[in-house]
Write an enzyme that holds these catalytic residues in place. Structure first.
Site, PDB file in Angstrom:
ATOM      1  N   HIS A   1       0.348   2.644  -7.803  1.00 16.39           N
ATOM      2  CA  HIS A   1      -0.611   3.735  -7.559  1.00 16.39           C
ATOM      3  C   HIS A   1      -1.898   3.565  -8.357  1.00 16.39           C
ATOM      4  O   HIS A   1      -2.474   4.549  -8.851  1.00 16.39           O
ATOM      5  CB  HIS A   1       0.001   5.099  -7.924  1.00 16.39           C
ATOM      6  CG  HIS A   1       1.209   5.475  -7.122  1.00 16.39           C
ATOM      7  ND1 HIS A   1       1.364   5.136  -5.789  1.00 16.39           N
ATOM      8  CD2 HIS A   1       2.321   6.167  -7.469  1.00 16.39           C
ATOM      9  CE1 HIS A   1       2.517   5.620  -5.364  1.00 16.39           C
ATOM     10  NE2 HIS A   1       3.129   6.232  -6.351  1.00 16.39           N
TER      11      HIS A   1
ATOM     12  N   LEU B   1       0.885  -1.167   0.000  1.00 16.22           N
ATOM     13  CA  LEU B   1       0.000   0.000   0.000  1.00 16.22           C
ATOM     14  C   LEU B   1       0.921   1.215   0.000  1.00 16.22           C
ATOM     15  O   LEU B   1       2.007   1.182   0.585  1.00 16.22           O
ATOM     16  CB  LEU B   1      -0.874   0.014   1.263  1.00 16.22           C
ATOM     17  CG  LEU B   1      -1.932  -1.097   1.378  1.00 16.22           C
ATOM     18  CD1 LEU B   1      -2.648  -1.007   2.713  1.00 16.22           C
ATOM     19  CD2 LEU B   1      -2.928  -1.032   0.228  1.00 16.22           C
ATOM     20  N   ASP B   2       0.482   2.284  -0.645  1.00 17.55           N
ATOM     21  CA  ASP B   2       1.282   3.506  -0.642  1.00 17.55           C
ATOM     22  C   ASP B   2       1.491   3.986   0.793  1.00 17.55           C
ATOM     23  O   ASP B   2       0.720   3.636   1.689  1.00 17.55           O
ATOM     24  CB  ASP B   2       0.562   4.621  -1.416  1.00 17.55           C
ATOM     25  CG  ASP B   2       0.402   4.289  -2.892  1.00 17.55           C
ATOM     26  OD1 ASP B   2       1.184   3.468  -3.401  1.00 17.55           O
ATOM     27  OD2 ASP B   2      -0.512   4.857  -3.511  1.00 17.55           O
ATOM     28  N   LYS B   3       2.499   4.827   0.971  1.00 17.81           N
ATOM     29  CA  LYS B   3       2.804   5.327   2.322  1.00 17.81           C
ATOM     30  C   LYS B   3       1.577   5.988   2.969  1.00 17.81           C
ATOM     31  O   LYS B   3       1.309   5.817   4.153  1.00 17.81           O
ATOM     32  CB  LYS B   3       3.968   6.315   2.238  1.00 17.81           C
ATOM     33  CG  LYS B   3       4.522   6.717   3.588  1.00 17.81           C
ATOM     34  CD  LYS B   3       5.808   7.522   3.433  1.00 17.81           C
ATOM     35  CE  LYS B   3       6.334   7.923   4.804  1.00 17.81           C
ATOM     36  NZ  LYS B   3       7.487   8.806   4.729  1.00 17.81           N
TER      37      LYS B   3
ATOM     38  N   LYS C   1      -5.288   5.537  -7.442  1.00 19.52           N
ATOM     39  CA  LYS C   1      -5.103   6.990  -7.600  1.00 19.52           C
ATOM     40  C   LYS C   1      -5.044   7.364  -9.086  1.00 19.52           C
ATOM     41  O   LYS C   1      -5.640   8.347  -9.521  1.00 19.52           O
ATOM     42  CB  LYS C   1      -3.821   7.440  -6.902  1.00 19.52           C
ATOM     43  CG  LYS C   1      -3.909   7.328  -5.384  1.00 19.52           C
ATOM     44  CD  LYS C   1      -2.566   7.637  -4.740  1.00 19.52           C
ATOM     45  CE  LYS C   1      -2.617   7.405  -3.245  1.00 19.52           C
ATOM     46  NZ  LYS C   1      -1.282   7.378  -2.638  1.00 19.52           N
TER      47      LYS C   1
END
Ligand code: URA
Length: 244
Positions: free
Chosen positions: A190, A106-108, A193
């Site tokens: 990503h 998962l992204d930060k 997004k």
């Protein structure tokens, strides 16, 4: 901590050798426990935590661990990083053993359901595109999306020079909204997004709430984790048709 076992018993079992032969190996200094030559054949080791190697080859004594985490924002989905805190750093010490890694990233700034394990086969199976494991996200957007965007997601939206597999956008009561759920079955960089960017929207907050049929345990606070049950492991691969 697991149950302590006699070293010679474990070695005899794993090497299919007699205890006598195993004792001789220990005496000859061929058996290392946590990198140090074992002194006695009957010393106690913890199969869940200790590493035992024979002539340089490590034995797989322990069972794999499968941990569900509610990942907080601001933490990297990585094992180790010189500067930033990682999801492995968040593990309680009894589970922070060698080889633990996040199965998928998962992204930060993304929160929610993350599985950590030391079972490479499990992770591979979960992440392989052909497994088609659906991942469900809750997304907050900088403005509403509606039927038009849902159709585009269904058709397979282009992000950069790649086309995504059909994805499902869930709108509350089918009206346009800036708080939606979206389900994808691949994990491009990503991806969520970029899918919303492709329809002119920015994701302002993102949380993963389900992998396959495994839902995030709502009682886990951000940063908390717990062992998964057998049923929960199975749920990751449970078949369903992609609808909620
Ligand atoms: N899609 C994203 O854009 N970010 C994530 O962390 C997961 C899916």
């Amino acid at each position: 901590m697991g149950k302590m076992e006699r070293l010679d018993k474990l070695l005899a079992l794993h090497l299919a050798e007699s205890r006598k032969e195993v004792s001789s190996m220990v005496r000859r200094g061929l058996v290392l426990v946590n990198g140090v030559p074992a002194k006695k054949a009957d010393e106690k080791v913890d199969p869940e935590l200790d590493s035992v190697s024979v002539e340089g080859r490590e034995l797989t004594l322990r069972k794999n661990l499968y941990i569900m985490m509610n990942k907080p924002s601001g933490v990297l989905s990585a094992t180790r990083d010189p500067r930033a805190k990682t999801v492995v750093d968040l593990l309680p010490s009894q589970w922070k053993r060698r080889g633990m890694f996040p199965a998928g990233r998962l992204d930060k700034d993304t929160r929610g359901l993350l599985i950590l394990t030391d079972d490479g086969d499990f992770a591979h199976r979960m992440l392989a595109p052909k497994s088609h494991v659906w991942k469900l996200y809750e997304a907050e957007l900088d403005g509403p999306v509606g039927d038009l965007e849902r159709e585009k997601f269904r058709e397979g939206i282009s992000i950069g020079d790649v086309v995504c597999l059909p994805a499902e956008l869930f709108l509350p009561e089918d009206g346009p909204s800036s708080l939606v759920r979206v389900q994808i079955r691949e994990g491009k960089f990503h991806q969520v997004k970029r899918m919303f960017q492709a329809v002119g929207r920015e994701v302002t907050a993102l949380k993963r709430i389900r992998i396959g049929m495994l839902s995030l345990d709502a009682s886990l606070q951000p940063g908390e984790c717990r062992l998964m049950t057998e049923d929960e492991k199975q749920a990751v691969f449970a078949k369903e048709d992609g609808t909620l």
